[in-house]
Motif scaffolding. Structure first.
Motif, PDB file in Angstrom:
ATOM      1  N   LEU A 597       5.016  94.387   3.009  1.00 19.04           N
ATOM      2  CA  LEU A 597       6.037  93.528   3.578  1.00 19.04           C
ATOM      3  C   LEU A 597       6.442  92.407   2.626  1.00 19.04           C
ATOM      4  O   LEU A 597       7.554  91.881   2.716  1.00 19.04           O
ATOM      5  CB  LEU A 597       5.545  92.949   4.902  1.00 19.04           C
ATOM      6  CG  LEU A 597       5.259  93.982   6.003  1.00 19.04           C
ATOM      7  CD1 LEU A 597       4.787  93.303   7.274  1.00 19.04           C
ATOM      8  CD2 LEU A 597       6.495  94.832   6.292  1.00 19.04           C
ATOM      9  N   ASP A 598       5.555  92.056   1.696  1.00 14.85           N
ATOM     10  CA  ASP A 598       5.928  91.045   0.700  1.00 14.85           C
ATOM     11  C   ASP A 598       7.025  91.567  -0.210  1.00 14.85           C
ATOM     12  O   ASP A 598       7.929  90.823  -0.619  1.00 14.85           O
ATOM     13  CB  ASP A 598       4.706  90.622  -0.108  1.00 14.85           C
ATOM     14  CG  ASP A 598       4.053  91.785  -0.841  1.00 14.85           C
ATOM     15  OD1 ASP A 598       4.096  92.935  -0.323  1.00 14.85           O
ATOM     16  OD2 ASP A 598       3.483  91.558  -1.921  1.00 14.85           O
ATOM     17  N   LYS A 601      10.319  91.577   1.761  1.00 16.30           N
ATOM     18  CA  LYS A 601      10.877  90.224   1.772  1.00 16.30           C
ATOM     19  C   LYS A 601      11.494  89.891   0.424  1.00 16.30           C
ATOM     20  O   LYS A 601      12.584  89.305   0.353  1.00 16.30           O
ATOM     21  CB  LYS A 601       9.776  89.220   2.111  1.00 16.30           C
ATOM     22  CG  LYS A 601      10.251  87.783   2.155  1.00 16.30           C
ATOM     23  CD  LYS A 601       9.125  86.830   2.543  1.00 16.30           C
ATOM     24  CE  LYS A 601       9.609  85.391   2.585  1.00 16.30           C
ATOM     25  NZ  LYS A 601       8.523  84.461   2.998  1.00 16.30           N
ATOM     26  N   LEU A 614      13.948  83.948   6.966  1.00 15.50           N
ATOM     27  CA  LEU A 614      13.087  85.123   7.158  1.00 15.50           C
ATOM     28  C   LEU A 614      11.812  84.710   7.877  1.00 15.50           C
ATOM     29  O   LEU A 614      11.122  83.778   7.452  1.00 15.50           O
ATOM     30  CB  LEU A 614      12.760  85.760   5.810  1.00 15.50           C
ATOM     31  CG  LEU A 614      13.971  86.261   5.019  1.00 15.50           C
ATOM     32  CD1 LEU A 614      13.546  86.772   3.649  1.00 15.50           C
ATOM     33  CD2 LEU A 614      14.700  87.351   5.794  1.00 15.50           C
ATOM     34  N   ALA A 617       6.978  87.793   8.387  1.00 18.32           N
ATOM     35  CA  ALA A 617       6.772  88.721   7.277  1.00 18.32           C
ATOM     36  C   ALA A 617       5.370  89.307   7.235  1.00 18.32           C
ATOM     37  O   ALA A 617       5.051  90.069   6.323  1.00 18.32           O
ATOM     38  CB  ALA A 617       7.078  88.026   5.955  1.00 18.32           C
ATOM     39  N   PHE A 622       8.805  93.151  11.001  1.00 16.27           N
ATOM     40  CA  PHE A 622       9.629  92.443  10.025  1.00 16.27           C
ATOM     41  C   PHE A 622      10.669  93.376   9.408  1.00 16.27           C
ATOM     42  O   PHE A 622      11.795  92.964   9.121  1.00 16.27           O
ATOM     43  CB  PHE A 622       8.723  91.863   8.931  1.00 16.27           C
ATOM     44  CG  PHE A 622       9.469  91.157   7.832  1.00 16.27           C
ATOM     45  CD1 PHE A 622      10.061  89.925   8.050  1.00 16.27           C
ATOM     46  CD2 PHE A 622       9.579  91.733   6.569  1.00 16.27           C
ATOM     47  CE1 PHE A 622      10.747  89.267   7.024  1.00 16.27           C
ATOM     48  CE2 PHE A 622      10.260  91.097   5.548  1.00 16.27           C
ATOM     49  CZ  PHE A 622      10.851  89.848   5.775  1.00 16.27           C
ATOM     50  N   SER A 627      14.373  88.680  11.815  1.00 13.36           N
ATOM     51  CA  SER A 627      14.851  87.456  11.170  1.00 13.36           C
ATOM     52  C   SER A 627      16.307  87.200  11.540  1.00 13.36           C
ATOM     53  O   SER A 627      16.985  88.059  12.108  1.00 13.36           O
ATOM     54  CB  SER A 627      14.704  87.561   9.647  1.00 13.36           C
ATOM     55  OG  SER A 627      13.347  87.731   9.276  1.00 13.36           O
TER      56      SER A 627
END
Length: 898
Positions: A597-598, A601, A614, A617, A622, A627
């Motif tokens: 998920l990083d 993002k 956002l 996360a 997510f 968001s």
């Protein structure tokens, strides 16, 4: 002794022998002949009847001997400060009686004592320094004059221009002001500012030396300057519109003017001048203009509560106006925060008035809530979309003041020509498209429970430059104050999924057997043909295959739209192109977990989404849009894909000029957010959404279109974001009460809105998008998207069905009609028969809400499986996740100003 044996007499003055005797005097002990000696022995020794008077101590010879005894010799005797006297020109010693004007370094002192100044020197220099200050102060005092408060109302209009150079509106300096006498200003207003800002006003000299010193100290450190802390100093600062520079010179000028005003002007005149020149927000200068702007009454009719409130706005109307100023600061200047802030300040002022004896407790008790304020707009020229555009432009200039050089105060002073990126025809086309769909479908009188509070937002961005060419902020800027194109808090749903795909193509999925943090060369770049599960209530796993649990230890069961599975039974594998085409939640949630998920993002931020918009996360949901970026940012991020990965931040001003010449010129900055290989493959996948998926309503005959639909949890917002090579546009729809008197306002469900079972991105938002883009692209040449090269590897290929993929089937049968090869992707009969949708390919729409459950318990999502016939709910979008929706700020200029 015979005459010829006698030595001839020595010449007067000494000769060689005298010189030798002088050189050897330290060893022989003999005196050197003094100047003027006769040459006789008796003269030589200073005795005898003709020797004259004896040489006194301090003559040349004695000076030399004294210097030699101290170890300096003849040379040192000639050096100053080394035990002898300073040699005079020609080798003679200086006159011991001659004194220097400044005895420094000090004569007759040795070592460190030479450098310690005498008390006389210190006293003299101090007197000279303070005398100079007094002289300078006297000159400064004589040169400054008492300001005329009438001159504070000289601000000019700013003129705003469309992109083609034609004038849009002239505003900013309208005469929203009127100077009144102190007798027309309520005593409570006067005492409110005294209680809050300057308790000693009626007794002080008008200046605060500590405040001035603090301001200068801050300037010396390079920090923010602080204004005068007394009412007199603030009045002087307000009145000095001829010079608003924050410099030491100006601070000195303010000081002298304040001293002169304090000495020559009565306190009543100063108070009247201050209250008539202060800025209260809403373009209101002076208490009379403020009373009209906030309460539509004359200043004399203000009650104590209203006076205390207006005194709060003097601290900075951006953060104390109950209407908010989200265009300036979308994070901290929201209506809710401003109301809370203004109320606390107002109550504090009233309490201090009671404490200081300026107000009785019984009267104070009547004012415990904020007074009701009116519409913040008074200029009819700012109606329609114009007011939203002006707000957006002003916010861009002020929030980027380090680059534009334009502060909020400079903007208020006016005299600027501001050239914008907005195209008049496109703004009109977007407003026309929204009103057309709204008028045809939304009827609050007919359906008050479902069609009230419906709002739309929209923004259109040029991918080649990042310029915003059109926005739709709401029905009318003079009636609806929030700019729906910029900040709304509406979640974006499945329109977030392209960022997941971009991350999978850029970074790739992690090795299930590898560490959590893996380098790019340790990952597998994903092809659109990669296979993922489209199963409803799919149990989401970590990248290593372990089941994901939330902080309460619950598993995540991902729900699809209509509570249905998509893909080929029994494991419901579906490739990513088809998963995007029909917005399958489970596939993209698991893909996001595999990529990380990083990285998802990071892909969103790289494309142009603001980081502060956002949220969540760390949750699987997510990846499906919990968001709330703005419409402007969504249009700008999709423009990055349209430009083959080149990202250009959205902007609204091309240049600003004044009578003195250029003030600011925008320079387009481009960065390569994704390679063209990644971006063009994302575009190619999004094309199928419009051609044969949930976004068919957005088709533009003869043009390439790529886009994505999106709907959120509980059907509270719906989106369509799409683009052609020349233009990227985002349309949002949601229900949110426009009445600020309603406490705890929140987004409302849209089930039944517009006489439809539920609202999805595939319905009204895509219809508005299509109507606008058809108009906006009239006369524009037809351009095609670049044909992408193949990318990545087919992940999970070993579990794939041996039958042809959806992409291959589309090429064989481009029309959405039933066929055996396509119906194989239908969900199984129970609980809803395959025939309930007529054909898998006949079902348009997105995915629905998602759920989070443990052992079959889920929350959120839509469940229309009991419907025996096809309905619009079977074509919905994805949703948020178990209450993890964000109401962060996705404004164009909020937080990370661009």
């Amino acid at each position: 002794m015979s005459e010829h044996r006698r030595k001839p007499p020595q010449p007067q003055g000494g000769g060689r022998a005298a010189a030798r005797r002088g050189q050897s005097g330290s060893s022989s002990g003999r005196r050197a002949a003094p100047r003027g000696a006769t040459g006789s022995p008796s003269d030589s020794y200073g005795s005898g009847p003709h020797g004259g008077e004896e040489r006194s101590f301090g003559g040349r010879a004695e000076a030399r001997r004294a210097a030699q005894r101290s170890g300096g010799g003849r040379r040192r005797a000639a050096e100053p400060g080394r035990g002898g006297r300073r040699a005079a020109p020609g080798g003679r010693a200086a006159d011991p009686g001659k004194k220097r004007l400044i005895d420094y370094p000090r004569a007759g002192r040795y070592g460190w004592r030479r450098w310690v100044p005498s008390w006389k020197l210190v006293s003299g220099l101090s007197l000279a320094f303070f005398g100079s200050l007094v002289a300078i102060a006297g000159v400064g005092y004589a040169m400054v004059s008492v300001p005329d408060v009438a001159q504070t109302a000289t601000a000019q209009n700013n003129v705003y221009y469309w992109a083609d150079g034609s004038e849009m509106v002239s505003t900013g300096g309208e005469t929203n002001r009127q100077i009144i006498n102190l007798s027309q200003i309520p005593k409570e207003m006067q005492l409110a500012v005294v209680s809050q800002e300057n308790k000693t006003f009626y007794n002080d000299s008008g200046i605060d030396p500590k405040g001035i010193a603090r301001a200068m100290f801050n300037m010396a450190r390079g920090g923010d300057t602080q204004g005068g802390s007394t009412i007199t100093q603030q009045y002087v600062k307000n009145a000095m519109l001829d010079d608003q520079s924050q410099t030491v010179t100006r601070k000195f000028k303010e000081l002298f003017v304040s001293i002169k005003v304090g000495a020559s002007v009565s306190k009543d005149e100063i108070m009247a001048g201050y209250l008539n020149s202060a800025y209260y927000g809403r373009n209101a200068y002076g208490i009379q203009a403020a009373a009209r702007a906030y309460f539509n009454k004359d200043a004399i009719d203000l009650n104590p509560g209203q006076c205390a409130f207006l005194s709060a706005t003097l601290k900075g109307a951006t953060y104390y106006d109950p209407a908010g100023a989200t265009s300036i600061d979308p994070v901290n200047a929201t209506p809710e925060k401003n109301k809370r802030r203004a109320k606390l300040q107002m109550q504090d002022t009233l309490d201090k008035m009671v404490e200081l004896g300026h107000l009785d407790a019984a009267t104070r008790a009547k004012y415990t809530d904020l007074p009701k304020v009116q519409n913040p707009r008074s200029n009819s020229a700012l109606s329609g979309q114009t007011g939203y555009i002006v707000d957006l432009v002003n916010a861009y200039l002020v929030n980027n003041s380090e680059k534009t050089g334009i502060t909020e105060r400079r903007l208020r002073e006016g005299g600027l020509s501001i050239h914008t990126t907005f195209k008049k025809d496109k703004v009109a086309a977007l407003e026309k498209a929204v009103k057309k769909v709204e008028k045809a479908n939304i009827d609050p009188k007919e359906r008050p429970d479902t069609d009230t509070h419906v709002q739309f937002g929209g923004a259109s961005v040029d991918p080649a430059t990042g310029g915003i060419v059109a926005i739709y902020g709401g029905t009318d800027a003079t009636k609806h104050f929030t700019n729906n194109a910029d900040v709304t808090g509406a979640q974006v749903g499945s329109t977030f999924k392209p960022f997941v795909l971009a991350a999978a193509m850029k970074w790739g999925v992690r090795d299930p057997d590898g560490p959590e943090v893996q380098a790019q060369d340790e990952r597998t770049v994903v092809s659109p043909k990669s296979l993922y599960s489209g199963q409803n209530k799919f149990k989401i796993k970590n990248y290593d295959g372990s089941v994901w649990h939330d902080e309460d230890g619950k598993e995540w069961l991902q729900v699809n739209d209509g509570d249905k599975s998509l893909g080929t039974p029994p494991d419901y594998k579906i490739d990513l192109r088809e998963a995007m085409q029909f917005s399958v939640n489970s596939a993209f949630v698991q893909l996001g977990m595999d990529v990380g998920l990083d990285k998802v993002k990071e892909a969103a931020v790289d494309s142009g989404i603001l980081d502060n918009s956002l949220v969540g996360a760390t949750f699987p949901s997510f990846s499906i849009g919990i968001s709330d970026p703005s419409a402007i940012r969504m249009a700008g991020s999709y423009a990055t894909f349209a430009a083959s990965g080149q990202q250009r931040a959205p902007y609204s001003v091309t240049k600003v000029t004044s009578k003195d010449g250029p003030v600011f010129t925008h320079e387009v900055e481009t960065k390569q957010a994704f390679t063209s290989l990644v971006a063009d493959n994302v575009t190619d996948v999004l094309k199928t959404v419009v051609e044969d998926g949930t976004g068919t309503n957005a088709q533009l005959p003869g043009r390439d279109v790529a886009g994505k639909t999106g709907t959120t949890d509980d059907n509270k917002s719906a989106w369509f974001v799409g683009y052609t090579p020349q233009l990227s546009t985002a349309i949002s729809m949601f229900r949110y009460p426009d009445d600020e008197t309603i406490k705890d306002r929140k987004f409302l469900e849209m089930y039944g809105t517009g006489d439809q079972d539920s609202i999805h991105g595939s319905s009204f938002p895509s219809e508005i998008w299509q109507a606008y883009m058809s108009d906006a692209l009239k006369g524009e040449p037809v351009k095609k998207f670049p044909k992408p090269e193949p990318i990545g590897e087919i992940v999970n290929e070993e579990t794939a069905s041996p039958t042809p993929s959806v992409t291959e089937t589309e090429e064989e049968s481009p029309t959405p009609t039933p066929s055996p090869s396509k119906t194989k992707n239908n969900p199984p009969a129970p609980p809803t028969p395959t025939e309930s949708c007529d054909s898998f390919w006949g079902c348009e729409g997105d995915d629905g809400g998602n759920g989070n459950g443990n052992g079959g318990e889920e929350t959120g999502g839509t469940d229309e499986t009991t419907s025996p016939t096809p309905t619009i709910t079977e074509t919905g979008d994805d949703g948020g996740a178990n209450g993890n929706g964000g109401n962060g700020n996705g404004g164009l200029f909020g937080g990370d100003t661009t």
